[in-house]
Write a protein that holds these residues in place. Structure first.
Motif, PDB file in Angstrom:
ATOM      1  N   LYS A  16      65.848  32.709  56.254  1.00 18.02           N
ATOM      2  CA  LYS A  16      66.163  33.972  56.914  1.00 18.02           C
ATOM      3  C   LYS A  16      65.919  35.172  56.005  1.00 18.02           C
ATOM      4  N   SER A  17      65.857  34.950  54.703  1.00 13.38           N
ATOM      5  CA  SER A  17      65.665  36.080  53.789  1.00 13.38           C
ATOM      6  C   SER A  17      64.234  36.606  53.889  1.00 13.38           C
ATOM      7  N   LYS A  18      64.071  37.888  53.701  1.00 17.15           N
ATOM      8  CA  LYS A  18      62.775  38.545  53.804  1.00 17.15           C
ATOM      9  C   LYS A  18      62.289  38.947  52.410  1.00 17.15           C
ATOM     10  N   ILE A  19      61.018  38.680  52.143  1.00 18.23           N
ATOM     11  CA  ILE A  19      60.408  39.067  50.871  1.00 18.23           C
ATOM     12  C   ILE A  19      59.687  40.394  51.096  1.00 18.23           C
ATOM     13  N   ARG A  20      60.131  41.420  50.415  1.00 22.58           N
ATOM     14  CA  ARG A  20      59.570  42.753  50.616  1.00 22.58           C
ATOM     15  C   ARG A  20      58.960  43.282  49.316  1.00 22.58           C
ATOM     16  N   SER A  21      58.164  44.335  49.467  1.00 23.69           N
ATOM     17  CA  SER A  21      57.619  45.109  48.337  1.00 23.69           C
ATOM     18  C   SER A  21      56.784  44.261  47.386  1.00 23.69           C
ATOM     19  N   LEU A  22      55.930  43.393  47.945  1.00 26.55           N
ATOM     20  CA  LEU A  22      55.020  42.634  47.095  1.00 26.55           C
ATOM     21  C   LEU A  22      53.921  43.556  46.570  1.00 26.55           C
ATOM     22  N   PRO A  23      53.479  43.357  45.330  1.00 24.48           N
ATOM     23  CA  PRO A  23      52.480  44.268  44.752  1.00 24.48           C
ATOM     24  C   PRO A  23      51.102  44.077  45.381  1.00 24.48           C
ATOM     25  N   THR A  24      50.259  45.084  45.237  1.00 24.49           N
ATOM     26  CA  THR A  24      48.865  44.998  45.680  1.00 24.49           C
ATOM     27  C   THR A  24      48.012  44.472  44.526  1.00 24.49           C
ATOM     28  N   ILE A  25      47.243  43.424  44.800  1.00 25.16           N
ATOM     29  CA  ILE A  25      46.398  42.801  43.778  1.00 25.16           C
ATOM     30  C   ILE A  25      44.930  43.018  44.173  1.00 25.16           C
ATOM     31  N   LYS A  26      44.148  43.617  43.291  1.00 24.73           N
ATOM     32  CA  LYS A  26      42.731  43.843  43.557  1.00 24.73           C
ATOM     33  C   LYS A  26      41.895  42.795  42.820  1.00 24.73           C
ATOM     34  N   LEU A  27      40.965  42.193  43.545  1.00 23.67           N
ATOM     35  CA  LEU A  27      40.078  41.193  42.966  1.00 23.67           C
ATOM     36  C   LEU A  27      38.755  41.844  42.594  1.00 23.67           C
ATOM     37  N   LYS A  28      38.350  41.657  41.351  1.00 24.56           N
ATOM     38  CA  LYS A  28      37.017  42.083  40.948  1.00 24.56           C
ATOM     39  C   LYS A  28      36.037  40.932  41.207  1.00 24.56           C
ATOM     40  N   LYS A  29      34.768  41.209  41.150  1.00 22.93           N
ATOM     41  CA  LYS A  29      33.778  40.164  41.355  1.00 22.93           C
ATOM     42  C   LYS A  29      33.700  39.292  40.106  1.00 22.93           C
ATOM     43  N   GLY A  30      33.701  37.968  40.333  1.00 20.98           N
ATOM     44  CA  GLY A  30      33.668  37.031  39.221  1.00 20.98           C
ATOM     45  C   GLY A  30      35.039  36.440  38.956  1.00 20.98           C
ATOM     46  N   GLN A  31      35.295  36.067  37.710  1.00 17.53           N
ATOM     47  CA  GLN A  31      36.554  35.430  37.311  1.00 17.53           C
ATOM     48  C   GLN A  31      37.691  36.449  37.294  1.00 17.53           C
ATOM     49  N   ASN A  32      38.843  36.059  37.891  1.00 17.39           N
ATOM     50  CA  ASN A  32      40.026  36.921  37.919  1.00 17.39           C
ATOM     51  C   ASN A  32      41.222  36.167  37.364  1.00 17.39           C
ATOM     52  N   LYS A  33      41.932  36.786  36.428  1.00 16.13           N
ATOM     53  CA  LYS A  33      43.221  36.272  35.969  1.00 16.13           C
ATOM     54  C   LYS A  33      44.309  37.140  36.589  1.00 16.13           C
ATOM     55  N   ILE A  34      45.100  36.510  37.444  1.00 16.27           N
ATOM     56  CA  ILE A  34      46.034  37.266  38.292  1.00 16.27           C
ATOM     57  C   ILE A  34      47.455  37.051  37.792  1.00 16.27           C
ATOM     58  N   ASN A  35      48.182  38.156  37.674  1.00 17.81           N
ATOM     59  CA  ASN A  35      49.555  38.136  37.195  1.00 17.81           C
ATOM     60  C   ASN A  35      50.412  38.885  38.217  1.00 17.81           C
ATOM     61  N   ILE A  36      51.192  38.158  39.000  1.00 21.52           N
ATOM     62  CA  ILE A  36      52.049  38.773  40.022  1.00 21.52           C
ATOM     63  C   ILE A  36      53.458  38.897  39.453  1.00 21.52           C
ATOM     64  N   ASP A  37      53.909  40.120  39.261  1.00 21.74           N
ATOM     65  CA  ASP A  37      55.221  40.394  38.669  1.00 21.74           C
ATOM     66  C   ASP A  37      56.298  40.342  39.766  1.00 21.74           C
ATOM     67  N   MET A  72      41.249  32.690  39.577  1.00 24.99           N
ATOM     68  CA  MET A  72      40.399  32.351  40.708  1.00 24.99           C
ATOM     69  C   MET A  72      39.081  33.117  40.587  1.00 24.99           C
ATOM     70  N   ILE A  73      38.055  32.615  41.260  1.00 23.76           N
ATOM     71  CA  ILE A  73      36.734  33.239  41.234  1.00 23.76           C
ATOM     72  C   ILE A  73      36.474  33.940  42.562  1.00 23.76           C
ATOM     73  N   ASN A  74      36.049  35.186  42.496  1.00 24.80           N
ATOM     74  CA  ASN A  74      35.659  35.947  43.677  1.00 24.80           C
ATOM     75  C   ASN A  74      34.139  36.135  43.647  1.00 24.80           C
ATOM     76  N   SER A  75      33.455  35.443  44.534  1.00 19.77           N
ATOM     77  CA  SER A  75      31.987  35.527  44.580  1.00 19.77           C
ATOM     78  C   SER A  75      31.500  36.632  45.501  1.00 19.77           C
ATOM     79  N   TYR A  76      32.445  37.378  46.086  1.00 24.57           N
ATOM     80  CA  TYR A  76      32.091  38.424  47.040  1.00 24.57           C
ATOM     81  C   TYR A  76      32.330  39.789  46.409  1.00 24.57           C
ATOM     82  N   GLN A  77      32.336  40.815  47.218  1.00 30.38           N
ATOM     83  CA  GLN A  77      32.567  42.163  46.711  1.00 30.38           C
ATOM     84  C   GLN A  77      34.035  42.355  46.338  1.00 30.38           C
ATOM     85  N   GLU A  78      34.326  43.399  45.625  1.00 32.43           N
ATOM     86  CA  GLU A  78      35.708  43.694  45.256  1.00 32.43           C
ATOM     87  C   GLU A  78      36.561  43.848  46.513  1.00 32.43           C
ATOM     88  N   GLN A  79      37.749  43.311  46.478  1.00 34.29           N
ATOM     89  CA  GLN A  79      38.626  43.324  47.651  1.00 34.29           C
ATOM     90  C   GLN A  79      40.058  43.080  47.213  1.00 34.29           C
TER      91      GLN A  79
END
Length: 340
Positions: free
Chosen positions: A284-305, A264-271
Motif C-alpha cells: 500500500k505504500s507509495k514510492i515518490r520523488s524518484l530521481p531522473t536518470i539520463k542515459l548516454k550512448k554506450g556504457q552507463n554506470k548508474i547510481n540511484i540515490d 547497462m549499455i545504451n545502443s540508441y540515442q541519449e534518453q
C-alpha cells in the motif's frame, strides 16, 4: 471466535472456533452453515450435546468426530468432497449455538465472511536456485507472503544434499542444519548456533509461512553450492558495485545500502531511463520523488540515490523494474538498508 483467513478453508477447520461463555456451565448444541455467494448453501454441520464452562472454550475433538454433515448438491460442494478443501470463492460461515434443552433458546448467532483467493507464490530470493556462493553463513531472503496476514510467521529449513539425492529428497529425509521458526521478517540472518556451511557441498532450503501452527503457504525447494573460488572470480574489482543489470536480475537479489548501482549499455540515442519501484513488504505504500536518470550512448554506470527519499524503510523489500532502451523490462528485487 473464529479466524476464517486461517481455518475457513476446510471443513475440519470450522471446529477450530472457540466459544466464550460469560456465565455458568451450560449444555449446548452447535450448528454451522457454510454458504458461497454464487453456489449458495454448501454444507450444514450439526453437533451433539457438549458442555461449555465459564470463560473461553475450545470445541472438544469428540464433538467434531461425531457431528453430522450434510453436503449440498452443487459443483462447489462436489469439489470439497473430492479435494477436502474449499475452492476460490466468497464464503459466509454462520455459527449458531443453542441450549441443549431447547432449540428455541439461541445463545450465540454469529456470522463470519471471508473471500478465499489463491495465495501468490512464496518466492525465494537469495541464495538463488543452483547458484554458487562464497558465504558459509549466508543471509537467506524471500518474498513476503501475499496476501499479508496478521500474525503470519515464517519457518526456514536448510539441509545438506547427500550423494544421489535431489533437493526435495534431501529436505524430506536429512537432518536440518537450520530449522528456524517464528521469523517475522522476510529474511533470516544465519543463526549463530547453526554450524557453518562447507565449501564444495550442496544445500537445499525452503520457507513456509504459517499462523497458529497452520501452514498458509510454502515455497519451492531451491538448492545452491558453497563454491568460493567461482564466486570470487566473478567479481571484477575495478567495477565492484556496478555489476551489469543482466547479472543482477539473474541473481534476483540486492542489498541497497542507500543506493542502487548497476551498469547497462545504451545502443540508441541519449534518453531517460524509465524505471519504477514498488514495495513488496507493504504494497500500500507509495514510492515518490524518484530521481531522473539520463542515459548516454554506450556504457552507463548508474547510481540511484535512495538515501534521501523517505519512502524507503530499513529492512523492507522492494522491486525495481527498469526498462532497457529497447523496451525490455528487467526486475531487480532488493532490500533497503540505511547507510551506516
Amino acid at each position: 471466535m473464529f479466524v476464517p483467513e486461517v481455518y475457513g478453508t476446510t471443513l475440519n477447520g470450522l471446529f477450530r472456533a472457540s466459544i466464550y461463555n460469560a456465565s455458568g456451565m451450560k449444555s449446548v448444541r452447535m450448528n454451522i452453515t457454510v454458504t458461497e455467494a454464487r453456489a449458495g448453501k454448501i454444507a450444514t454441520i450439526q453437533t451433539g450435546v457438549f458442555t461449555i464452562a465459564p470463560g473461553n472454550n475450545i470445541i472438544p475433538s469428540g464433538v467434531a468426530r461425531t457431528a453430522s454433515l450434510a453436503m449440498a448438491q452443487n459443483a462447489t460442494a462436489n469439489f470439497i468432497r473430492r479435494n477436502q478443501y474449499f475452492p476460490q470463492g466468497d464464503y459466509e460461515y454462520s455459527f449458531n449455538i443453542y441450549s441443549a434443552s431447547s432449540s428455541e433458546e439461541i445463545i450465540i448467532d454469529q456470522t463470519f465472511n471471508h473471500e478465499i483467493t489463491p495465495p501468490a507464490p512464496l518466492d525465494l530470493i537469495e541464495p538463488y536456485d543452483k547458484d554458487d556462493i562464497c558465504e558459509k553463513r549466508p543471509l537467506l531472503t524471500w518474498q513476503p507472503s501475499i496476501p499479508k496476514m496478521d500474525g503470519l510467521l515464517y519457518q526456514v529449513m536448510l539441509v545438506e544434499i547427500k550423494d544421489k539425492q535431489n533437493a526435495v529428497e534431501a529436505l524430506n529425509y536429512n537432518l536440518p542444519i537450520v530449522n528456524q521458526k517464528g521469523i517475522v521478517a522476510n529474511l533470516l540472518v544465519y543463526p549463530p548456533n547453526s554450524k557453518e556451511l562447507v565449501a564444495g557441498k550442496k544445500y537445499a532450503w525452503q520457507v513456509s509461512a504459517y499462523r497458529d501452527q497452520t501452514i498458509i503457504n510454502r515455497s519451492d525447494v531451491w538448492s545452491f553450492e558453497v563454491n568460493c573460488q567461482d564466486t570470487v572470480s566473478a567479481v571484477i574489482p575495478t567495477d565492484y558495485g556496478y555489476r551489469d543489470i543482466e547479472n543482477l536480475v539473474k541473481g534476483n537479489f540486492y542489498i541497497a545500502e542507500g543506493f542502487i548501482r548497476f551498469s547497462m549499455i545504451n545502443s540508441y540515442q541519449e534518453q531517460k531511463l524509465r524505471f519504477n519501484i514498488v514495495c513488496t513488504t507493504d504494497p500500500k505504500s507509495k514510492i515518490r520523488s524518484l530521481p531522473t536518470i539520463k542515459l548516454k550512448k554506450g556504457q552507463n554506470k548508474i547510481n540511484i540515490d535512495l538515501s534521501r527519499n523517505f519512502s524507503f524503510k530499513e529492512g523492507y523489500s522492494y522491486v525495481m523494474t527498469a526498462y532497457l532502451p529497447d523496451g525490455t523490462p528487467k526486475s531487480l528485487r532488493f532490500i533497503y538498508k540505511n547507510i551506516e
